[in-house]
Design a protein around this motif. Structure first.
Motif, mmCIF file in Angstrom:
data_model
loop_
_atom_site.group_PDB
_atom_site.id
_atom_site.type_symbol
_atom_site.label_atom_id
_atom_site.label_comp_id
_atom_site.label_asym_id
_atom_site.label_seq_id
_atom_site.Cartn_x
_atom_site.Cartn_y
_atom_site.Cartn_z
ATOM 1 N N LEU A 1 0.894 -1.009 0.078
ATOM 2 C CA LEU A 1 0.091 -0.103 0.030
ATOM 3 C C LEU A 1 0.983 1.266 0.033
ATOM 4 O O LEU A 1 1.861 1.219 0.844
ATOM 5 N N GLN A 2 0.529 2.313 -0.823
ATOM 6 C CA GLN A 2 1.318 3.392 -0.960
ATOM 7 C C GLN A 2 0.143 4.841 -1.060
ATOM 8 O O GLN A 2 -0.569 4.621 -2.083
ATOM 9 N N TYR A 3 0.155 5.671 -0.066
ATOM 10 C CA TYR A 3 -0.569 6.916 -0.545
ATOM 11 C C TYR A 3 0.223 7.563 -1.580
ATOM 12 O O TYR A 3 1.553 7.797 -1.390
ATOM 13 N N SER A 4 -0.407 8.324 -2.330
ATOM 14 C CA SER A 4 0.338 9.119 -3.184
ATOM 15 C C SER A 4 0.883 10.478 -2.540
ATOM 16 O O SER A 4 0.323 10.844 -1.463
ATOM 17 N N PRO A 5 1.966 11.054 -2.822
ATOM 18 C CA PRO A 5 2.462 12.154 -2.325
ATOM 19 C C PRO A 5 1.489 13.288 -1.775
ATOM 20 O O PRO A 5 1.740 13.958 -0.798
ATOM 21 N N ALA A 6 0.609 13.479 -2.737
ATOM 22 C CA ALA A 6 -0.439 14.534 -2.416
ATOM 23 C C ALA A 6 -1.616 14.099 -1.406
ATOM 24 O O ALA A 6 -2.309 14.723 -0.997
ATOM 25 N N GLY A 7 -1.265 12.433 -1.277
ATOM 26 C CA GLY A 7 -2.724 12.296 -0.394
ATOM 27 C C GLY A 7 -3.962 12.082 -1.014
ATOM 28 O O GLY A 7 -4.842 11.438 -0.384
ATOM 29 N N ASN A 8 -4.270 12.180 -2.451
ATOM 30 C CA ASN A 8 -5.345 12.000 -3.289
ATOM 31 C C ASN A 8 -5.658 10.880 -3.427
ATOM 32 O O ASN A 8 -6.873 10.434 -3.737
ATOM 33 N N TYR A 9 -4.688 9.904 -3.491
ATOM 34 C CA TYR A 9 -4.948 8.419 -3.946
ATOM 35 C C TYR A 9 -4.157 7.707 -3.025
ATOM 36 O O TYR A 9 -3.060 7.861 -2.538
ATOM 37 N N LEU A 10 -4.816 6.307 -3.129
ATOM 38 C CA LEU A 10 -3.923 5.414 -2.428
ATOM 39 C C LEU A 10 -3.929 4.296 -3.351
ATOM 40 O O LEU A 10 -4.631 3.828 -4.091
ATOM 41 N N LEU A 11 -2.703 3.740 -3.625
ATOM 42 C CA LEU A 11 -2.305 2.688 -4.429
ATOM 43 C C LEU A 11 -2.156 1.233 -3.598
ATOM 44 O O LEU A 11 -1.745 1.355 -2.693
ATOM 45 N N SER A 12 -2.908 0.385 -4.312
ATOM 46 C CA SER A 12 -2.751 -1.188 -3.580
ATOM 47 C C SER A 12 -2.207 -2.227 -4.715
ATOM 48 O O SER A 12 -2.538 -1.871 -5.701
ATOM 49 N N GLY A 13 -1.231 -2.943 -4.094
ATOM 50 C CA GLY A 13 -0.802 -3.970 -5.070
ATOM 51 C C GLY A 13 -1.111 -5.313 -4.183
ATOM 52 O O GLY A 13 -0.914 -5.341 -2.996
ATOM 53 N N SER A 14 -1.433 -6.339 -5.063
ATOM 54 C CA SER A 14 -1.791 -7.680 -4.537
ATOM 55 C C SER A 14 -1.416 -8.684 -4.966
ATOM 56 O O SER A 14 -0.666 -8.715 -6.315
ATOM 57 N N GLN B 1 -3.073 -7.275 -9.601
ATOM 58 C CA GLN B 1 -3.890 -6.083 -9.935
ATOM 59 C C GLN B 1 -3.215 -4.790 -9.041
ATOM 60 O O GLN B 1 -3.042 -4.936 -7.867
ATOM 61 N N LEU B 2 -2.908 -3.727 -9.765
ATOM 62 C CA LEU B 2 -2.765 -2.387 -9.134
ATOM 63 C C LEU B 2 -3.981 -1.606 -9.318
ATOM 64 O O LEU B 2 -4.522 -1.262 -10.013
ATOM 65 N N LYS B 3 -4.354 -1.543 -7.966
ATOM 66 C CA LYS B 3 -5.792 -0.693 -7.773
ATOM 67 C C LYS B 3 -5.400 0.732 -7.358
ATOM 68 O O LYS B 3 -4.605 0.932 -6.282
ATOM 69 N N ILE B 4 -6.185 1.685 -7.974
ATOM 70 C CA ILE B 4 -6.129 3.163 -7.249
ATOM 71 C C ILE B 4 -7.345 3.663 -6.700
ATOM 72 O O ILE B 4 -8.424 3.367 -7.378
ATOM 73 N N TRP B 5 -7.227 4.174 -5.571
ATOM 74 C CA TRP B 5 -8.428 4.461 -4.705
ATOM 75 C C TRP B 5 -8.478 5.881 -4.305
ATOM 76 O O TRP B 5 -7.236 6.386 -4.059
ATOM 77 N N ASP B 6 -9.495 6.494 -4.520
ATOM 78 C CA ASP B 6 -9.892 7.966 -4.262
ATOM 79 C C ASP B 6 -9.890 8.162 -2.828
ATOM 80 O O ASP B 6 -10.753 7.529 -2.465
ATOM 81 N N THR B 7 -9.270 9.027 -2.192
ATOM 82 C CA THR B 7 -9.175 8.645 -0.672
ATOM 83 C C THR B 7 -10.018 9.944 0.099
ATOM 84 O O THR B 7 -10.410 10.169 0.840
ATOM 85 N N ALA B 8 -11.050 10.694 -1.166
ATOM 86 C CA ALA B 8 -12.194 11.528 -0.507
ATOM 87 C C ALA B 8 -13.150 10.859 -0.189
ATOM 88 O O ALA B 8 -13.908 11.086 0.578
ATOM 89 N N SER B 9 -13.203 9.644 -0.941
ATOM 90 C CA SER B 9 -14.612 8.926 -0.893
ATOM 91 C C SER B 9 -14.100 7.584 -0.507
ATOM 92 O O SER B 9 -15.030 6.608 -0.367
ATOM 93 N N TYR B 10 -12.762 7.064 -0.840
ATOM 94 C CA TYR B 10 -12.232 5.916 -0.772
ATOM 95 C C TYR B 10 -13.070 4.720 -1.646
ATOM 96 O O TYR B 10 -13.350 3.902 -1.317
ATOM 97 N N THR B 11 -13.168 5.279 -2.752
ATOM 98 C CA THR B 11 -14.016 4.433 -3.909
ATOM 99 C C THR B 11 -12.899 4.040 -4.932
ATOM 100 O O THR B 11 -11.856 4.912 -5.122
ATOM 101 N N GLN B 12 -12.892 3.188 -5.710
ATOM 102 C CA GLN B 12 -11.850 2.688 -6.544
ATOM 103 C C GLN B 12 -12.079 3.305 -7.988
ATOM 104 O O GLN B 12 -13.267 3.752 -8.414
ATOM 105 N N VAL B 13 -10.912 4.169 -8.082
ATOM 106 C CA VAL B 13 -10.848 4.766 -9.545
ATOM 107 C C VAL B 13 -10.323 3.988 -10.575
ATOM 108 O O VAL B 13 -11.100 3.897 -11.790
ATOM 109 N N ARG B 14 -9.573 3.136 -10.397
ATOM 110 C CA ARG B 14 -8.784 2.271 -11.499
ATOM 111 C C ARG B 14 -8.409 0.968 -11.095
ATOM 112 O O ARG B 14 -7.872 0.760 -9.768
#
Length: 308
Positions: A188-201, A205-218
């Motif tokens: 897991l890594q938050y992006s430097p600006a904090g607007n995304y959380l990246l997860s690797g499994s 799959q590499l998943k991108i999560w929006d941290t304002a709503s914690y919904t999956q973006v990509r």
């Protein structure tokens, strides 16, 4: 065009290398794995400098806090040790977990150490005097990875039950549970600006999560096998992923596009799983692997960052 060169293959480990962390000096770093010691390396000499400390079991986690000159180590036995990097001597042993410790992170603002274990619990310790503060259950299964948001207001935990648990750091209360991966979340890594959380499994799959709503973006099929680690470039516009498929990939944060793959056939990369990455500076990436090697990569991003 990004240019990548393998500038060093550093032998020395006799067994798989699982983790890597920066040293106090910009040219030093530490590695550990299935060997009975933590190794200190010197990039100026391109060789190992010394065995910093001996260990009794495999080391899965190394972490150096930004605010204090120590190295924290997490072992398969569950033991966590603090090593004084100024005097290069053992400082303290944190004994609580009885199962492997997979990740360690610290909050400089709160002065706390967070330890994730196979037992499903996270223990919290004082970074100042190492006293035990709190322990809480995050999962009924293994907690594999930790990431603190840049403002240190939230902390994310990647679990073997395929989920990502988000907690508020003030009260250590749950905020959200992210579901989408079909296998264990290894990184897991938050992006430097904090607007995304990246997860690797383990599901690759590499998943991108929006941290304002914690919904999956990509959701990106980033590798053939498990994603072991995600690491952001110091310039914040790029990140790298390490995989069990033996490759390293460089990505552009702006649009999450892959821009370069480092592999065995094309670039003389690793022969087995790439387990962890470390950006030593804006041009130097170091990787460690099950193939026992430490590799140093010179990566020029200038032409991509300054087109035309």
């Amino acid at each position: 065009m990004i240019e990548i060169k393998n500038t060093g293959i550093l032998p020395g480990h006799q067994n798989p290398v699982f983790t890597i962390e920066s040293g106090l000096e910009p040219h030093t770093f530490f590695t550990a794995g299935n060997d009975p010691g933590i190794v200190k390396w010197d990039l100026r000499q391109m060789k190992h400098e010394k065995v910093l400390a001996k260990v009794n079991t495999s080391v899965y986690a190394l972490h150096r806090p930004v605010t204090r000159p120590i190295l924290l180590t997490g072992e398969r036995s569950g033991q966590v040790s603090a090593i004084d990097l100024v005097n290069e001597k053992p400082l303290k042993v944190l004994s609580l977990h009885r199962f492997p410790v997979f990740d360690i992170k610290t909050s400089g603002r709160k002065g706390l150490i967070y330890v994730a274990s196979e037992d499903g619990y996270v223990s919290v310790w004082s970074l100042e005097d190492f006293h035990h503060v709190y322990t809480f259950q995050v999962s009924k299964d293994t907690v594999r990875s930790i990431s603190l948001s840049p403002d240190e207001q939230q902390i994310a935990f990647g679990c073997r039950d395929n989920s990502i648990k988000i907690y508020d750091t003030a009260e250590l209360s749950p905020v959200a549970e992210l579901e989408g991966h079909t296998m264990s979340v290894f990184s897991l890594q938050y992006s430097p600006a904090g607007n995304y959380l990246l997860s690797g499994s383990r599901d690759a799959q590499l998943k991108i999560w929006d941290t304002a709503s914690y919904t999956q973006v990509r959701s990106i099929p980033a590798h053939m096998y498990a994603i072991n680690h995600i690491s952001f470039h110091p310039g914040h516009r790029w990140f790298a992923t390490a995989s069990m498929d033996k490759t390293i990939r460089i990505w552009r944060l702006e649009d999450f596009a892959p821009v370069k793959t480092i592999d065995l056939a094309g670039m003389g990369g690793h022969a087995l799983s790439v387990n962890k990455l470390l950006w030593v500076n804006d041009r130097t990436l170091v990787s460690v692997s099950d193939d026992k090697n430490v590799m140093v990569w010179d990566i020029s991003l200038e032409s991509e960052e300054n087109p035309g």
